[in-house]
Design a protein around this motif. Structure first.
Motif, short mmCIF file in Angstrom:
data_model
loop_
_atom_site.label_atom_id
_atom_site.label_comp_id
_atom_site.label_asym_id
_atom_site.label_seq_id
_atom_site.Cartn_x
_atom_site.Cartn_y
_atom_site.Cartn_z
N GLY A 10 0.82 -1.20 0.00
CA GLY A 10 0.00 0.00 0.00
C GLY A 10 0.85 1.24 0.00
O GLY A 10 2.06 1.19 -0.25
N LEU A 11 0.20 2.35 0.27
CA LEU A 11 0.85 3.65 0.31
C LEU A 11 1.07 4.05 1.76
O LEU A 11 0.13 3.99 2.58
N VAL A 12 2.27 4.46 2.08
CA VAL A 12 2.59 4.87 3.44
C VAL A 12 3.57 6.04 3.37
O VAL A 12 4.35 6.17 2.42
N GLN A 13 3.51 6.89 4.36
CA GLN A 13 4.45 8.00 4.43
C GLN A 13 5.81 7.54 4.94
O GLN A 13 5.89 6.55 5.69
N ALA A 14 6.83 8.25 4.57
CA ALA A 14 8.17 7.94 5.06
C ALA A 14 8.16 7.94 6.59
O ALA A 14 7.54 8.81 7.23
N GLY A 15 8.82 6.94 7.14
CA GLY A 15 8.82 6.76 8.59
C GLY A 15 7.76 5.81 9.09
O GLY A 15 7.79 5.40 10.26
N GLY A 16 6.83 5.47 8.23
CA GLY A 16 5.74 4.59 8.61
C GLY A 16 6.09 3.12 8.51
O GLY A 16 7.24 2.75 8.23
N SER A 17 5.07 2.28 8.72
CA SER A 17 5.26 0.82 8.75
C SER A 17 4.21 0.13 7.90
O SER A 17 3.10 0.63 7.73
N LEU A 18 4.57 -1.04 7.42
CA LEU A 18 3.65 -1.94 6.75
C LEU A 18 4.06 -3.36 7.10
O LEU A 18 5.23 -3.62 7.39
N ARG A 19 3.08 -4.27 7.05
CA ARG A 19 3.40 -5.68 7.20
C ARG A 19 2.89 -6.44 5.99
O ARG A 19 1.69 -6.41 5.68
N LEU A 20 3.80 -7.10 5.32
CA LEU A 20 3.45 -7.93 4.17
C LEU A 20 3.24 -9.37 4.64
O LEU A 20 3.90 -9.84 5.55
N SER A 21 2.31 -10.03 3.98
CA SER A 21 2.05 -11.44 4.25
C SER A 21 2.15 -12.23 2.96
O SER A 21 1.85 -11.72 1.88
N CYS A 22 2.55 -13.49 3.10
CA CYS A 22 2.63 -14.38 1.94
C CYS A 22 2.07 -15.73 2.35
O CYS A 22 2.64 -16.41 3.22
N VAL A 88 11.66 6.36 1.08
CA VAL A 88 11.23 6.38 -0.31
C VAL A 88 11.99 5.35 -1.15
O VAL A 88 11.47 4.84 -2.16
N GLU A 89 13.21 5.03 -0.71
CA GLU A 89 14.00 4.02 -1.45
C GLU A 89 13.44 2.61 -1.30
O GLU A 89 13.86 1.70 -2.01
N ASP A 90 12.51 2.43 -0.38
CA ASP A 90 11.87 1.12 -0.22
C ASP A 90 10.70 0.93 -1.19
O ASP A 90 10.12 -0.16 -1.25
N THR A 117 3.24 -7.45 -4.55
CA THR A 117 2.39 -6.43 -3.95
C THR A 117 3.18 -5.12 -3.93
O THR A 117 4.36 -5.10 -3.61
N LEU A 118 2.52 -4.04 -4.31
CA LEU A 118 3.20 -2.76 -4.47
C LEU A 118 3.28 -2.02 -3.14
O LEU A 118 2.27 -1.85 -2.44
N VAL A 119 4.48 -1.59 -2.82
CA VAL A 119 4.70 -0.74 -1.65
C VAL A 119 5.18 0.61 -2.16
O VAL A 119 6.18 0.69 -2.88
N THR A 120 4.46 1.64 -1.79
CA THR A 120 4.83 3.00 -2.19
C THR A 120 5.03 3.84 -0.94
O THR A 120 4.13 3.94 -0.10
N VAL A 121 6.21 4.42 -0.82
CA VAL A 121 6.53 5.25 0.33
C VAL A 121 6.66 6.69 -0.16
O VAL A 121 7.48 6.99 -1.03
N SER A 122 5.84 7.55 0.39
CA SER A 122 5.85 8.95 -0.02
C SER A 122 6.68 9.78 0.96
O SER A 122 6.77 9.47 2.14
N SER A 123 7.27 10.84 0.44
CA SER A 123 8.13 11.70 1.29
C SER A 123 7.32 12.75 2.00
O SER A 123 6.16 12.97 1.72
#
Length: 123
Positions: A10-22, A88-90, A117-123
């Motif tokens: 998903g979309l998250v701001q820089a400094g935030g977190s996400l958890r991916l599952s497989c 953002v490099e992630d 799955t797309l991960v988008t990190v915004s600045s």
């Protein structure tokens, strides 16, 4: 048929977190490794992290050490990637990957991967 189904991007701001599952199904190898690779358009797959099913040994790319954590729930045939302090490099498509094994601190022989799955990190 081997199936690797990713979720959690998903979309998250820089400094935030996400958890991916497989969620993993369709194979009976007793000794394998599973993990995550990522790809930015136009670039090659970059190994991110992986974990050995046999002893839980894990690998992390230098770029994610200390920020990402891989875990595996063998009872649920599911592997997770907790991603903290995202930058953002992630930003990339993250693919769940099945390897033939783990040796010398790394996973080897990536045989299957999911649709990503797309991960988008915004600045």
């Amino acid at each position: 048929e081997v199936q690797l189904v990713e979720s959690g991007g998903g979309l998250v701001q820089a400094g935030g977190s996400l958890r991916l599952s497989c969620a993993v199904s369709g194979f009976t190898l007793e000794d394998y490794a599973i993990g995550w690779v990522r790809q930015v358009p136009g670039k090659e797959f970059e190994p991110v992290s992986c974990i050995s099913r046999s002893d839980g040994s894990s690998y992390y790319a230098d770029s994610v050490k200390g920020r990402f954590t891989i875990t595996s729930d063998n009872a649920k045939n599911t592997v997770y990637l907790q991603m903290n302090t995202l930058n953002v490099e992630d930003t990339a498509v993250y693919y769940c990957a099945l390897y033939e094994g783990y040796s010398d601190g790394r996973c080897y022989a990536m045989d299957f991967w999911g649709k990503g799955t797309l991960v988008t990190v915004s600045s």
